[in-house]
Design a protein around this motif. Structure first.
Motif, PDB file in Angstrom:
ATOM      1  N   ALA A   1     -21.305  -1.644   4.710  1.00  0.00           N
ATOM      2  CA  ALA A   1     -20.759  -2.651   3.794  1.00  0.00           C
ATOM      3  C   ALA A   1     -19.785  -2.038   2.800  1.00  0.00           C
ATOM      4  CB  ALA A   1     -21.897  -3.345   3.045  1.00  0.00           C
ATOM      5  N   ASP A   2     -19.817  -0.708   2.653  1.00  0.00           N
ATOM      6  CA  ASP A   2     -18.934  -0.019   1.718  1.00  0.00           C
ATOM      7  C   ASP A   2     -17.691   0.540   2.399  1.00  0.00           C
ATOM      8  OD1 ASP A   2     -20.522  -0.505  -0.511  1.00  0.00           O
ATOM      9  OD2 ASP A   2     -21.778   1.250  -0.141  1.00  0.00           O
ATOM     10  N   CYS A   3     -17.442   0.179   3.650  1.00  0.00           N
ATOM     11  CA  CYS A   3     -16.203   0.585   4.330  1.00  0.00           C
ATOM     12  C   CYS A   3     -15.035  -0.197   3.737  1.00  0.00           C
ATOM     13  CB  CYS A   3     -16.298   0.313   5.829  1.00  0.00           C
ATOM     14  SG  CYS A   3     -17.528   1.324   6.681  1.00  0.00           S
ATOM     15  N   ILE A   4     -13.960   0.502   3.397  1.00  0.00           N
ATOM     16  CA  ILE A   4     -12.818  -0.159   2.771  1.00  0.00           C
ATOM     17  C   ILE A   4     -11.931  -0.803   3.825  1.00  0.00           C
ATOM     18  CG2 ILE A   4     -12.838   1.496   0.861  1.00  0.00           C
ATOM     19  CD1 ILE A   4     -10.347   2.781   2.074  1.00  0.00           C
ATOM     20  N   THR A   5     -11.127  -1.741   3.376  1.00  0.00           N
ATOM     21  CA  THR A   5     -10.178  -2.429   4.248  1.00  0.00           C
ATOM     22  C   THR A   5      -8.826  -1.724   4.194  1.00  0.00           C
ATOM     23  OG1 THR A   5     -11.284  -4.548   3.862  1.00  0.00           O
ATOM     24  CG2 THR A   5      -9.033  -4.623   4.718  1.00  0.00           C
ATOM     25  N   LEU A   6      -8.233  -1.485   5.343  1.00  0.00           N
ATOM     26  CA  LEU A   6      -6.922  -0.852   5.422  1.00  0.00           C
ATOM     27  C   LEU A   6      -5.836  -1.914   5.549  1.00  0.00           C
ATOM     28  CD1 LEU A   6      -7.731   2.136   7.816  1.00  0.00           C
ATOM     29  CD2 LEU A   6      -7.715   2.105   5.312  1.00  0.00           C
ATOM     30  N   PRO A   7      -4.602  -1.632   5.092  1.00  0.00           N
ATOM     31  CA  PRO A   7      -4.114  -0.352   4.574  1.00  0.00           C
ATOM     32  C   PRO A   7      -4.624  -0.056   3.168  1.00  0.00           C
ATOM     33  CG  PRO A   7      -2.387  -2.012   4.410  1.00  0.00           C
ATOM     34  CD  PRO A   7      -3.529  -2.660   5.157  1.00  0.00           C
ATOM     35  N   PHE A   8      -4.565   1.237   2.815  1.00  0.00           N
ATOM     36  CA  PHE A   8      -5.018   1.685   1.507  1.00  0.00           C
ATOM     37  C   PHE A   8      -4.128   2.833   1.041  1.00  0.00           C
ATOM     38  CE2 PHE A   8      -7.629   4.347  -1.292  1.00  0.00           C
ATOM     39  CZ  PHE A   8      -7.998   3.404  -2.244  1.00  0.00           C
ATOM     40  N   GLY A   9      -3.735   2.799  -0.219  1.00  0.00           N
ATOM     41  CA  GLY A   9      -2.911   3.860  -0.788  1.00  0.00           C
ATOM     42  C   GLY A   9      -1.599   3.323  -1.319  1.00  0.00           C
ATOM     43  N   TYR A  10      -0.549   4.143  -1.209  1.00  0.00           N
ATOM     44  CA  TYR A  10       0.781   3.815  -1.722  1.00  0.00           C
ATOM     45  C   TYR A  10       1.665   3.434  -0.540  1.00  0.00           C
ATOM     46  CZ  TYR A  10      -0.852   6.107  -5.992  1.00  0.00           C
ATOM     47  OH  TYR A  10      -1.559   6.457  -7.119  1.00  0.00           O
ATOM     48  N   SER A  11       1.725   2.156  -0.250  1.00  0.00           N
ATOM     49  CA  SER A  11       2.402   1.691   0.962  1.00  0.00           C
ATOM     50  C   SER A  11       3.912   1.883   0.926  1.00  0.00           C
ATOM     51  CB  SER A  11       2.081   0.210   1.203  1.00  0.00           C
ATOM     52  OG  SER A  11       2.509  -0.579   0.099  1.00  0.00           O
ATOM     53  N   ASP A  12       4.489   2.070  -0.255  1.00  0.00           N
ATOM     54  CA  ASP A  12       5.955   2.140  -0.383  1.00  0.00           C
ATOM     55  C   ASP A  12       6.463   3.546  -0.670  1.00  0.00           C
ATOM     56  OD1 ASP A  12       4.921   2.353  -2.912  1.00  0.00           O
ATOM     57  OD2 ASP A  12       6.385   1.025  -3.865  1.00  0.00           O
ATOM     58  N   ILE A  13       5.685   4.583  -0.335  1.00  0.00           N
ATOM     59  CA  ILE A  13       6.117   5.935  -0.689  1.00  0.00           C
ATOM     60  C   ILE A  13       7.422   6.322  -0.007  1.00  0.00           C
ATOM     61  CG2 ILE A  13       3.869   6.894  -1.316  1.00  0.00           C
ATOM     62  CD1 ILE A  13       3.511   7.872   1.484  1.00  0.00           C
ATOM     63  N   SER A  14       7.703   5.779   1.168  1.00  0.00           N
ATOM     64  CA  SER A  14       8.947   6.128   1.860  1.00  0.00           C
ATOM     65  C   SER A  14      10.180   5.579   1.134  1.00  0.00           C
ATOM     66  CB  SER A  14       8.923   5.606   3.298  1.00  0.00           C
ATOM     67  OG  SER A  14       8.822   4.191   3.311  1.00  0.00           O
ATOM     68  N   LYS A  15       9.975   4.604   0.250  1.00  0.00           N
ATOM     69  CA  LYS A  15      11.087   3.997  -0.480  1.00  0.00           C
ATOM     70  C   LYS A  15      11.318   4.650  -1.846  1.00  0.00           C
ATOM     71  CE  LYS A  15      10.256  -0.509   1.696  1.00  0.00           C
ATOM     72  NZ  LYS A  15       9.933  -1.942   1.454  1.00  0.00           N
ATOM     73  N   ARG A  16      10.399   5.481  -2.267  1.00  0.00           N
ATOM     74  CA  ARG A  16      10.522   6.106  -3.585  1.00  0.00           C
ATOM     75  C   ARG A  16      11.273   7.420  -3.450  1.00  0.00           C
ATOM     76  NH1 ARG A  16       7.483   3.547  -7.482  1.00  0.00           N
ATOM     77  NH2 ARG A  16       6.061   1.944  -6.673  1.00  0.00           N
ATOM     78  N   LYS A  17      12.540   7.392  -3.790  1.00  0.00           N
ATOM     79  CA  LYS A  17      13.422   8.526  -3.561  1.00  0.00           C
ATOM     80  C   LYS A  17      14.035   9.086  -4.835  1.00  0.00           C
ATOM     81  CE  LYS A  17      14.666   6.761   1.040  1.00  0.00           C
ATOM     82  NZ  LYS A  17      13.878   7.758   1.777  1.00  0.00           N
ATOM     83  N   THR A  18      13.683   8.529  -6.001  1.00  0.00           N
ATOM     84  CA  THR A  18      14.202   9.023  -7.270  1.00  0.00           C
ATOM     85  C   THR A  18      13.049   9.484  -8.148  1.00  0.00           C
ATOM     86  OG1 THR A  18      14.106   6.863  -8.382  1.00  0.00           O
ATOM     87  CG2 THR A  18      16.110   7.382  -7.135  1.00  0.00           C
ATOM     88  N   VAL A  19      13.355  10.315  -9.124  1.00  0.00           N
ATOM     89  CA  VAL A  19      12.331  10.836 -10.026  1.00  0.00           C
ATOM     90  C   VAL A  19      11.646   9.699 -10.774  1.00  0.00           C
ATOM     91  CG1 VAL A  19      11.905  12.248 -12.060  1.00  0.00           C
ATOM     92  CG2 VAL A  19      13.478  13.062 -10.285  1.00  0.00           C
ATOM     93  N   ASP A  20      12.432   8.742 -11.267  1.00  0.00           N
ATOM     94  CA  ASP A  20      11.853   7.623 -12.025  1.00  0.00           C
ATOM     95  C   ASP A  20      10.895   6.800 -11.173  1.00  0.00           C
ATOM     96  OD1 ASP A  20      13.229   8.371 -14.282  1.00  0.00           O
ATOM     97  OD2 ASP A  20      14.875   6.955 -13.984  1.00  0.00           O
ATOM     98  N   SER A  21      11.265   6.561  -9.913  1.00  0.00           N
ATOM     99  CA  SER A  21      10.404   5.752  -9.047  1.00  0.00           C
ATOM    100  C   SER A  21       9.114   6.505  -8.697  1.00  0.00           C
ATOM    101  CB  SER A  21      11.147   5.360  -7.773  1.00  0.00           C
ATOM    102  OG  SER A  21      11.442   6.497  -6.974  1.00  0.00           O
TER     103      SER A  21
END
Length: 324
Positions: free
Chosen positions: A48-68
């Motif tokens: 019952a404690d299994c998490i549902t996927l997806p999990f984490g930072y789904s947009d990491i491929s789009k973060r290409k600047t220091v601010d992001s």
């Protein structure tokens, strides 16, 4: 709350560290997870404690600047999601040894020796076929008044037995404002994406996204989107069924090189001739000194100048396990 067997985990981390010294990826640890507290398992087994996927930072491929990147690391909602995993089972020890490499060595030492007061395993976990993937958090309680999660490791287990281990999250606040981050995402197909960020005085350079998959053996292996010849600045070889296959050439930082003992190597990079079968190391791996020139202004290596030098040492693998 279950009682934690400190001696067991002390031995566990020591084994992981010793094993990691000689391997570059796909470690396999043959360690039994003994029961504690009158037969209660160390890991939570309640489905019952299994998490549902997806999990984490789904947009990491789009973060290409220091601010992001900083916005993602400081995102309160994401931090709440991580803490919602319920890191409740605590292991307390003054000194632990943890492996740091998954193709990238940070820093260039055989083991990372740091003082921590809290290491916790989450109650919520990932269910994957016959395996269970547990999250283990290392809290930084030394540098700052308020403890925070600095590292998260993903542990692959089956029937209470530890199979493999990989660091998937990092929030390391270094000196002089230099920082290292790793963000992760586990998609609905159980593909693990890792993105490393290193913020230093040099111009910011985005590192390549790396993906991993859980093999039928329960081990982690690099995953590639497309089959065929793969080549970048650090590695080249054939990909078959999304995994490394056959001979590969890899020019990377190598934590097994003791620069104080062998000062003639001048830097921690090696030229590796490796071999894989179904994504796992096999055969004889040959590590050579990497000869390369550097940019006079930035000090960064010039990839097009890299070539093989003298042989340093060899490793022998069978089905992903280091023999000698």
């Amino acid at each position: 709350m279950f009682k934690i067997n400190i001696a067991f985990f002390t031995s566990l981390f020591f084994l992981f560290s010793c094993y990691s010294k000689a391997q570059t990826e796909n470690k396999a640890i043959k360690t039994e997870a003994h029961s504690t507290d009158k037969g209660s398992p160390i890991f939570n087994t309640n489905k019952a404690d299994c998490i549902t996927l997806p999990f984490g930072y789904s947009d990491i491929s789009k973060r290409k600047t220091v601010d992001s990147i900083l916005a993602a690391v400081q995102d309160e909602n994401k931090l709440k999601e991580l803490n919602a995993l319920q890191f409740e089972k605590s292991i307390k020890k003054n000194l632990v040894l943890l492996p740091e490499e998954y193709d990238v060595f940070l820093p260039f030492s055989n083991n990372v020796n740091e003082k921590y007061d809290q290491i916790k395993i989450a109650s919520h976990f990932v269910c994957y076929e016959d395996y269970s993937l547990y999250f283990m958090a290392v809290y930084n309680t030394v540098q700052y008044a308020q403890p925070f999660i600095e590292k998260i490791y993903l542990l692959s287990t089956k029937d209470g037995k530890l199979i493999d281990m990989k660091r998937i999250y990092l929030n390391h606040q270094g000196e002089m404002g230099f920082t290292n981050y790793t963000l992760f995402n586990i998609d609905k197909n159980y593909i693990i994406s890792l993105q490393d960020y290193e913020l230093t005085e040099n111009p910011f350079q985005l590192k390549s996204l790396q993906k991993y998959q859980i093999l039928p053996s329960g081990k982690f292996a690099r995953y590639y989107d497309h089959d065929g010849l793969y080549k970048n600045d650090e590695e080249q070889g054939m990909v078959k069924n999304h995994h490394k296959e056959g001979k590969w050439i890899e020019s990377k930082a190598n934590g097994s090189v003791d620069l104080q003992k062998y000062p003639e190597f001048t830097d921690p990079y090696t030229y590796l001739e490796a071999e894989y079968k179904n994504g796992l190391p096999v055969g004889t791996w040959k590590f050579y000194k990497l000869l390369q020139k550097y940019n006079d202004e930035t000090g960064e290596p010039l990839f097009n100048t890299r070539k093989k030098g003298q042989l340093i040492y060899t490793e022998m693998y069978k089905e992903g396990i280091l023999g000698k």
